[in-house]
Design a protein around this motif. Sequence first.
Motif, PDB file in Angstrom:
ATOM      1  N   ASN A 175       0.775  -1.240   0.000  1.00  0.00           N
ATOM      2  CA  ASN A 175       0.000   0.000   0.000  1.00  0.00           C
ATOM      3  C   ASN A 175       0.809   1.295   0.000  1.00  0.00           C
ATOM      4  O   ASN A 175       0.246   2.369   0.134  1.00  0.00           O
ATOM      5  CB  ASN A 175      -0.994   0.057   1.179  1.00  0.00           C
ATOM      6  N   SER A 176       2.149   1.187  -0.114  1.00  0.00           N
ATOM      7  CA  SER A 176       2.945   2.412  -0.242  1.00  0.00           C
ATOM      8  C   SER A 176       3.353   2.591  -1.692  1.00  0.00           C
ATOM      9  O   SER A 176       3.824   1.641  -2.321  1.00  0.00           O
ATOM     10  CB  SER A 176       4.229   2.331   0.584  1.00  0.00           C
ATOM     11  N   THR A 177       3.186   3.812  -2.184  1.00  0.00           N
ATOM     12  CA  THR A 177       3.685   4.109  -3.517  1.00  0.00           C
ATOM     13  C   THR A 177       5.142   4.555  -3.406  1.00  0.00           C
ATOM     14  O   THR A 177       5.624   4.855  -2.322  1.00  0.00           O
ATOM     15  CB  THR A 177       2.850   5.225  -4.184  1.00  0.00           C
ATOM     16  N   ALA A 178       5.837   4.603  -4.541  1.00  0.00           N
ATOM     17  CA  ALA A 178       7.252   4.978  -4.526  1.00  0.00           C
ATOM     18  C   ALA A 178       7.409   6.469  -4.248  1.00  0.00           C
ATOM     19  O   ALA A 178       6.578   7.282  -4.632  1.00  0.00           O
ATOM     20  CB  ALA A 178       7.888   4.637  -5.873  1.00  0.00           C
ATOM     21  N   GLN A 179       8.488   6.794  -3.565  1.00  0.00           N
ATOM     22  CA  GLN A 179       8.906   8.194  -3.397  1.00  0.00           C
ATOM     23  C   GLN A 179      10.121   8.411  -4.276  1.00  0.00           C
ATOM     24  O   GLN A 179      10.982   7.533  -4.346  1.00  0.00           O
ATOM     25  CB  GLN A 179       9.415   8.408  -1.984  1.00  0.00           C
ATOM     26  N   TRP A 180      10.228   9.592  -4.865  1.00  0.00           N
ATOM     27  CA  TRP A 180      11.360   9.898  -5.754  1.00  0.00           C
ATOM     28  C   TRP A 180      12.283  10.941  -5.160  1.00  0.00           C
ATOM     29  O   TRP A 180      11.833  11.974  -4.662  1.00  0.00           O
ATOM     30  CB  TRP A 180      10.849  10.422  -7.100  1.00  0.00           C
TER      31      TRP A 180
END
Length: 245
Positions: free
Chosen positions: A85-90
């Motif tokens: 449930n976590s999306t990627a951080q850039w």
Amino acid sequence: MQSSEATAHQIRANWLRVQQDVSDACRECGRDPSSVQVVGVSKYVDPPFAAQLVQAGCTLLGENRPQHLWSAAEYFQAENIQYENSTAQWHMIGHLQRNKIRRTLPLLSCLHSLDSERLARAIHEDLESRDATLRVMVEVNVTQDTQKTGLPTAELAPFLEMLASLPRLNVCGLMAMSTLGATGDQTRREFERVRELLETQQANVPGTHELTQLSMGMSGDFREAIMAGSTHVRIGTRLWDGILQ
Ligand SMILES: *Cc1c(COP(=O)(O)O)cnc(C)c1O
């Protein structure tokens, strides 16, 4: 190469090994492994491979080319790429041209490579227009490599003073690279120099901004960087073992 179950398996194994090696390096110098974040550098691969890295659990990604970041971010959105449930951080770890600011900043949670007043002012203006803020690190050059990017160390103090007048930039630390091909000892001295710079400048940074982060260390020198106090190791090559030719 096409992404497949086999590449997903390989990428997961690489990710586990990198995490293990980073933990071991922390323990060897008495640091808590949770004090070091691995930034998975996706610049070598197409978006489907970067997606497999996220799905293996590496949700913090670093890019040095804006266009590459845009296409991966678009792919992740379209394919709903997540890990638990976590999306990627850039994080942006390379040079950001001013004409790419508008499209790149909304995708970023941190910029590691701030090294000029012109760029800082252009970023601040964009943030202001969107009522946003951004975490940034200042890239310093402690190497013998004249063509390396980063601010000369003598300019760091006045640069930080100038940044204090740009409140939408949350200056959180320093980034550096070591001299290409240097010995382990020299690499460690260079990284220690960056930590000393951080400690000296901490007193100069006003108010709410805390200068506490150190982005240092890549596939070949993350151990030296961790010994010197790195909080963000930027790992590329080792994560793509068996994937890159
Ligand atoms: C490519 C790159 C890395 C990753 O380097 P590897 O040696 O492949 O781990 C780290 N930081 C920056 C700024 C890069 O451009």
